[in-house]
Design a protein around this motif. Structure first.
Motif, PDB file in Angstrom:
ATOM      1  N   ARG A 274       0.875  -1.284  -0.179  1.00 53.67           N
ATOM      2  CA  ARG A 274       0.056  -0.101  -0.024  1.00 53.67           C
ATOM      3  C   ARG A 274       0.819   0.969  -0.148  1.00 53.67           C
ATOM      4  O   ARG A 274       1.811   1.024   0.908  1.00 53.67           O
ATOM      5  CB  ARG A 274      -0.885  -0.015   1.139  1.00 53.67           C
ATOM      6  N   PRO A 275       0.701   2.218  -0.879  1.00 53.12           N
ATOM      7  CA  PRO A 275      -0.270   2.231  -2.026  1.00 53.12           C
ATOM      8  C   PRO A 275       0.496   1.206  -3.177  1.00 53.12           C
ATOM      9  O   PRO A 275       1.509   0.954  -3.067  1.00 53.12           O
ATOM     10  CB  PRO A 275      -0.162   3.577  -2.418  1.00 53.12           C
ATOM     11  N   GLY A 276      -0.132   1.306  -4.378  1.00 53.12           N
ATOM     12  CA  GLY A 276       0.370   0.712  -5.534  1.00 53.12           C
ATOM     13  C   GLY A 276       0.112  -0.569  -5.679  1.00 53.12           C
ATOM     14  O   GLY A 276       0.689  -1.336  -6.817  1.00 53.12           O
ATOM     15  N   ALA A 277      -0.707  -1.338  -4.886  1.00 53.08           N
ATOM     16  CA  ALA A 277      -1.121  -2.542  -5.302  1.00 53.08           C
ATOM     17  C   ALA A 277      -1.574  -3.227  -6.480  1.00 53.08           C
ATOM     18  O   ALA A 277      -1.186  -4.332  -6.807  1.00 53.08           O
ATOM     19  CB  ALA A 277      -2.563  -2.917  -4.231  1.00 53.08           C
ATOM     20  N   PRO A 278      -2.198  -2.439  -7.353  1.00 53.15           N
ATOM     21  CA  PRO A 278      -2.484  -2.928  -8.737  1.00 53.15           C
ATOM     22  C   PRO A 278      -1.581  -3.192  -9.766  1.00 53.15           C
ATOM     23  O   PRO A 278      -1.608  -3.673 -10.734  1.00 53.15           O
ATOM     24  CB  PRO A 278      -3.870  -2.054  -9.395  1.00 53.15           C
ATOM     25  N   SER A 279      -0.050  -2.715  -9.254  1.00 50.29           N
ATOM     26  CA  SER A 279       1.189  -2.452 -10.159  1.00 50.29           C
ATOM     27  C   SER A 279       1.148  -4.133 -10.514  1.00 50.29           C
ATOM     28  O   SER A 279       1.261  -4.842  -9.717  1.00 50.29           O
ATOM     29  CB  SER A 279       2.290  -2.064  -9.471  1.00 50.29           C
ATOM     30  N   LEU A 297       1.586   0.455 -14.178  1.00 47.45           N
ATOM     31  CA  LEU A 297       1.658   1.521 -12.845  1.00 47.45           C
ATOM     32  C   LEU A 297       0.261   1.933 -12.857  1.00 47.45           C
ATOM     33  O   LEU A 297      -0.600   2.230 -13.819  1.00 47.45           O
ATOM     34  CB  LEU A 297       2.493   2.728 -13.144  1.00 47.45           C
ATOM     35  N   PRO A 298      -0.352   2.163 -11.549  1.00 47.52           N
ATOM     36  CA  PRO A 298      -1.661   2.523 -11.253  1.00 47.52           C
ATOM     37  C   PRO A 298      -1.772   4.048 -11.589  1.00 47.52           C
ATOM     38  O   PRO A 298      -0.772   4.703 -11.549  1.00 47.52           O
ATOM     39  CB  PRO A 298      -1.831   2.417  -9.632  1.00 47.52           C
ATOM     40  N   GLY A 299      -2.944   4.600 -11.830  1.00 45.27           N
ATOM     41  CA  GLY A 299      -3.107   5.996 -12.155  1.00 45.27           C
ATOM     42  C   GLY A 299      -2.743   6.816 -11.014  1.00 45.27           C
ATOM     43  O   GLY A 299      -2.334   8.013 -11.142  1.00 45.27           O
ATOM     44  N   ASN A 300      -3.282   6.672  -9.848  1.00 48.67           N
ATOM     45  CA  ASN A 300      -2.876   7.287  -8.747  1.00 48.67           C
ATOM     46  C   ASN A 300      -1.448   7.516  -8.679  1.00 48.67           C
ATOM     47  O   ASN A 300      -0.606   6.723  -8.511  1.00 48.67           O
ATOM     48  CB  ASN A 300      -3.262   6.663  -7.329  1.00 48.67           C
ATOM     49  N   PRO A 301      -0.858   9.004  -8.669  1.00 52.82           N
ATOM     50  CA  PRO A 301       0.330   9.317  -8.633  1.00 52.82           C
ATOM     51  C   PRO A 301       1.550   8.781  -7.825  1.00 52.82           C
ATOM     52  O   PRO A 301       2.398   8.245  -8.145  1.00 52.82           O
ATOM     53  CB  PRO A 301       0.089  10.799  -8.316  1.00 52.82           C
ATOM     54  N   LEU A 302       1.077   8.577  -6.424  1.00 50.06           N
ATOM     55  CA  LEU A 302       1.733   8.060  -5.333  1.00 50.06           C
ATOM     56  C   LEU A 302       1.933   6.786  -5.654  1.00 50.06           C
ATOM     57  O   LEU A 302       3.058   6.048  -5.314  1.00 50.06           O
ATOM     58  CB  LEU A 302       1.561   8.603  -3.745  1.00 50.06           C
ATOM     59  N   ALA A 303       0.921   5.967  -6.005  1.00 46.91           N
ATOM     60  CA  ALA A 303       0.730   4.636  -6.101  1.00 46.91           C
ATOM     61  C   ALA A 303       1.464   4.321  -7.100  1.00 46.91           C
ATOM     62  O   ALA A 303       2.329   3.266  -6.957  1.00 46.91           O
ATOM     63  CB  ALA A 303      -0.539   4.148  -6.407  1.00 46.91           C
ATOM     64  N   ALA A 304       1.470   5.063  -8.471  1.00 41.48           N
ATOM     65  CA  ALA A 304       2.541   4.839  -9.353  1.00 41.48           C
ATOM     66  C   ALA A 304       3.940   4.846  -9.110  1.00 41.48           C
ATOM     67  O   ALA A 304       4.741   3.899  -9.598  1.00 41.48           O
ATOM     68  CB  ALA A 304       2.177   5.734 -10.442  1.00 41.48           C
ATOM     69  N   GLU A 362      -1.636   9.883   0.748  1.00 41.31           N
ATOM     70  CA  GLU A 362      -2.496   8.869   0.430  1.00 41.31           C
ATOM     71  C   GLU A 362      -2.326   8.788  -1.116  1.00 41.31           C
ATOM     72  O   GLU A 362      -1.327   9.529  -1.868  1.00 41.31           O
ATOM     73  CB  GLU A 362      -3.995   9.625   0.430  1.00 41.31           C
ATOM     74  N   ALA A 363      -2.738   7.666  -1.892  1.00 37.38           N
ATOM     75  CA  ALA A 363      -2.363   7.217  -3.074  1.00 37.38           C
ATOM     76  C   ALA A 363      -2.262   8.430  -4.191  1.00 37.38           C
ATOM     77  O   ALA A 363      -1.661   8.307  -5.017  1.00 37.38           O
ATOM     78  CB  ALA A 363      -3.252   5.972  -3.529  1.00 37.38           C
ATOM     79  N   ALA A 364      -3.282   9.174  -4.119  1.00 43.16           N
ATOM     80  CA  ALA A 364      -3.735  10.407  -5.178  1.00 43.16           C
ATOM     81  C   ALA A 364      -2.941  11.292  -4.861  1.00 43.16           C
ATOM     82  O   ALA A 364      -3.138  12.550  -5.540  1.00 43.16           O
ATOM     83  CB  ALA A 364      -5.189  10.320  -5.305  1.00 43.16           C
TER      84      ALA A 364
HETATM   85  O1  MOO Z   1      -2.733   1.131  -4.162  1.00 41.57           O
HETATM   86 MO1  MOO Z   1      -3.900   2.224  -4.671  1.00 41.57          MO
HETATM   87  O2  MOO Z   1      -2.282   1.977  -5.373  1.00 41.57           O
HETATM   88  O3  MOO Z   1      -4.222   2.454  -3.123  1.00 41.57           O
HETATM   89  O4  MOO Z   1      -4.045   3.697  -4.702  1.00 41.57           O
END
Ligand code: MOO
Ligand SMILES: Nc1nc2c(c(=O)[nH]1)N[C@H]1C(S)=C(S)[C@@H](COP(=O)(O)OP(=O)(O)OC[C@H]3O[C@@H](n4cnc5c(N)ncnc54)[C@H](O)[C@@H]3O)O[C@H]1N2
Length: 399
Positions: A274-279, A297-304, A362-364
């Motif tokens: 967390r974050p970035g789980a869908p990577s 990479l996920p779209g949410n900036p920090l997650a990416a 937070e992820a975004a």
């Molecule tokens: O993991 Mo998502 O990557 O929470 O925003």
């Protein structure tokens, strides 16, 4: 190929991404494109450097002592003769020194013959034997090693390669990376309306990838539709694609469907972090020029960003033939409760020698990353205050 398993834990996902990549073969590239690359084989002087005797000053090539009469340009000089020469000019045979222009004066003698004498500003004893002559081979003899294999091609080394007359250099292979930015709601300039989002990847992702050892060959906006996504994944132009957004399984997310359609193999299908789980990391079907990968990479900036450090950084290290980047250790400034099965990757600052998480993470969000000095890796079982945690440097803070 590594065994395929779903939802890898963080350390395992990082290791798998590293092991998926074999180091790329050396390549020959033009000298001017080799800045920053690692030289794979030594460069020797192809001929003497410099390869002829020349003048180091504007003035006259002279033989013997003043006064001098003029010999025809380029012809052998005999004692008492001189001929005009410019800096870098080929020294005529027989020249013993170069008299610089400030130290000489051209006059005409009683018989109307042009004569060169010393000026009033000439130093005593000028010109000394050999003065202002750049001797052939004074920098290097033919065959001498100029650049060692393994050296990083900095500007001085590139310049020396050019001086030596080299046109191409053999350098360690570096992964070519293409970026695919998804999201129909993304705008690239100006203020977004509700429902629109300003693109945060376009201005910096290529630079970040370069810091991690990739050569970015292109950046493409990808519309949220299947045929365009399939087409983008099917171009044979490098070793790595990095996409942003569209990692989900909603009707608007096409990456997973496109991967299935082209027969890609998911090596890491999500990471328990967390974050970035869908990577994710997928091996794409080869198209003739060797293994190809996609890091989603996920779209949410920090997650990416976390996905990039977790999967793209180790993969790029592997492709570059480097070791898996080391993880540091720092005492943790706060306690973290367990979080079942999830590794938390938290931007931190070092305060009084302790890793202290920053806010707005937070992820975004991005303000936390802006304040951060690194990323701390909080294991699923949590951390006690003062206990050591693993820390990753930011690509832009790596020495
Ligand atoms: O993991 Mo998502 O990557 O929470 O925003
Ligand atoms: N039902 C579920 N929804 C979501 C889940 C889930 O498990 N089930 N996971 C969430 C998590 S965690 C993440 S992370 C995101 C992953 O989203 P996607 O990778 O599919 O990305 P998008 O949906 O395209 O975008 C997410 C978010 O990021 C913004 N974005 C996208 N591109 C950019 C860009 N270039 N610059 C700035 N911001 C960007 C986009 O507008 C969205 O706000 O999914 C959760 N949902």
């Amino acid at each position: 190929m590594p065994e395929i398993r779903l939802k890898h834990d963080w350390l395992e996902a990082r290791q798998l991404a590293f092991e998926a990549a074999a180091s790329l073969p050396d390549e020959q590239i033009p000298l001017a494109a080799a800045g920053g690359r690692t030289l794979a084989s030594e460069v020797r002087a192809l001929q003497d450097l410099p390869h002829f005797d020349s003048a180091a000053m504007d003035g006259w090539a002279v033989s013997g002592s003043a006064p001098w009469i003029f010999a025809p340009p380029g012809e052998r000089l005999y004692p008492g003769q001189a001929s005009p020469i410019l800096t870098g000019g080929v020294l005529p045979p027989g020249a013993k020194a170069v008299l610089r222009s400030e130290s000489g004066e051209e006059t005409v003698d009683g018989e109307g013959l042009a004569v060169l004498g010393l000026s009033t500003t000439a130093a005593p004893g000028e010109p000394k034997a050999g003065q202002h002559i750049r001797r052939r081979a004074q920098e290097a003899g033919a065959g001498e090693v100029l650049l060692e294999a393994g050296s990083i091609l900095n500007p001085a080394r590139l310049a020396l390669g050019a001086l030596a007359g080299v046109d191409e250099l053999t350098v360690g292979g570096k992964p070519k990376v293409r970026l695919l930015l998804t999201g129909n709601e993304i705008i690239e300039t100006g203020l977004p309306e509700p429902g629109q989002v300003r693109d945060v990847f376009g201005p910096q992702l290529a630079w970040t990838v370069e810091m991690l050892g990739g050569v970015v060959t292109g950046q493409q906006r990808l519309s949220d539709e299947l045929p365009a996504t399939v087409a983008a994944l099917s171009e044979d132009d490098g070793q790595l694609l990095i996409s942003t957004g569209g990692t989900g399984h909603s009707n608007a997310d096409y990456l997973h469907r496109a991967l299935a359609e082209i027969g890609a193999e998911l090596l890491v299908d999500g990471v328990s972090m967390r974050p970035g789980a869908p990577s994710f990391l997928a091996a794409l079907p080869e198209l003739g020029s060797g293994p190809r990968f996609l890091v989603g990479l996920p779209g949410n900036p920090l997650a990416a960003f976390i996905g990039l450090l977790t999967l793209a950084q180790p993969l790029l290290a592997g492709l570059n033939g480097e070791a898996l980047p080391e993880i540091g250790q720092l005492a943790c400034g706060v306690a973290f409760e367990p979080l079942a099965g999830r590794t938390r990757l938290m931007p931190y600052r070092e305060l009084y020698g302790l890793a202290s998480p920053v806010s707005k993470v937070e992820a975004a969000m991005l303000r936390g990353l802006v304040q951060a000095e690194g990323i701390m890796v909080v294991p699923p079982h949590g951390v006690r205050m003062g206990e050591s945690v693993q820390v990753l440097p930011l690509p832009w803070s790596t020495p």
